[in-house]
Enzyme design. Sequence first.
Site, mmCIF file in Angstrom:
data_model
loop_
_atom_site.group_PDB
_atom_site.id
_atom_site.type_symbol
_atom_site.label_atom_id
_atom_site.label_comp_id
_atom_site.label_asym_id
_atom_site.label_seq_id
_atom_site.Cartn_x
_atom_site.Cartn_y
_atom_site.Cartn_z
ATOM 1 N N ARG A 236 0.787 -1.125 -0.279
ATOM 2 C CA ARG A 236 0.049 0.085 0.064
ATOM 3 C C ARG A 236 0.972 1.132 -0.155
ATOM 4 N NH1 ARG A 236 -3.467 -2.787 -1.784
ATOM 5 N NH2 ARG A 236 -5.799 -2.951 -0.528
ATOM 6 N N GLU A 265 -3.790 7.550 -4.234
ATOM 7 C CA GLU A 265 -3.758 6.989 -5.919
ATOM 8 C C GLU A 265 -5.240 7.412 -6.496
ATOM 9 O OE1 GLU A 265 -3.930 2.687 -5.639
ATOM 10 O OE2 GLU A 265 -1.944 2.554 -4.796
ATOM 11 N N HIS A 284 -1.003 0.492 -9.663
ATOM 12 C CA HIS A 284 -1.538 -0.549 -8.669
ATOM 13 C C HIS A 284 -1.933 -1.393 -9.415
ATOM 14 C CE1 HIS A 284 -3.599 -1.131 -4.612
ATOM 15 N NE2 HIS A 284 -3.266 -2.263 -4.979
HETATM 16 C C1 DGY Z 1 -5.788 -5.870 -2.869
HETATM 17 O O1 DGY Z 1 -6.716 -6.796 -3.087
HETATM 18 O O2 DGY Z 1 -5.755 -5.325 -1.936
HETATM 19 C C2 DGY Z 1 -4.723 -5.475 -3.896
HETATM 20 O O3 DGY Z 1 -4.057 -4.579 -3.604
HETATM 21 C C3 DGY Z 1 -5.271 -5.253 -5.192
HETATM 22 O O4 DGY Z 1 -4.550 -5.357 -6.174
#
Ligand code: DGY
Length: 332
Positions: A236, A265, A284
């Site tokens: 993240r 983001e 992402h």
């Molecule tokens: C999630 O599912 O948390 C991922 O970051 C998606 O790519």
Amino acid sequence: MTYPRIFITRIIPDKGLALVKENYPHLDIWPDEMPPSRDELLQRARGVDGLLCLLTERIDAELMDAAGSQLKVISSMSVGVDHIDVTAATARGIPIGNTPGVLTDATADMAFALLFAVARRVVEGEKYVRDGKWKTWHPQLLLGKDFVGATLGIVGFGRIGSAVAKRAQGFDLRVLFHDPSAKAAYGAQPVDLDTLLQESDFVSVHVPLTSETRHLVNAGFLVKMKSNAILVNTSRGGVVDQSALYDALRAQTIFAAALDVTDPEPLPMDSTLLELDNCLIVPHLGSASHHTRDMMSYLAAENLVAGLKGERLPNCVNPEVYSRPRKGIGAL
Ligand code: DGY
């Protein structure tokens, strides 16, 4: 016949949508490519029994209260649930579903793709060609980092971190990991964080975003890394202090970084990180493969349907809701 009211915050892959529709044909689905605004979300959630959301929606106490006390389940098409106030949901007896496991391989692949791209300067090379700079083969052109014999440090050794270690075996990397709650696997050696940072040529981060991990990668973390090291983040964006990262990359106290995730983001176009050649950023994409997204949508649909039927969610983030069941919850 009364049907439960369901709001799905974006068009999800057919695999999951079909499962929801098979059980509950009457759905409200947000049709746009962009997510609903906060106001639209609050409005569309009002009176729903089930909510299927993505990581782009903030699901907090205000939203849960706006939805109403009949809300029986929140299912996120993601493994990470930092966009959901889990404590608020638990206090209201609402189970939260997520999608673990199915995106492990795709995300570990992405961590490696980013690592390779940065270590071997793939994106810089591609730009060099397109910019018309390729005049000859040169012994010193765009030299990168070797893999064989290098050390990879994995911070957070859960499903994805250990899948990265598994891949590292094929590249003859020495692997260290830091995660006090994890067992060793795939030849990776547990070490304290300082040792990992001091000895690793590549550092890959795989921790969930929590109040403890926010800005885990800060100036103090970066200064302990080797001056030729590479940082990869597919977890993240909030785990990295981007201003400290910018300073380290600009001053070249580390070699490069590759980020699949940023904070916020999308990354604003005036972010200073975009000025740097030694920072690779992608939008992402960790779980962005057809099969993975199909499976994520399916798991999210399974959680939603189970919650609406008053059954235990197959993948529940806050199972404690089942030990103190909420009054009046029942199958529809
Ligand atoms: C999630 O599912 O948390 C991922 O970051 C998606 O790519």
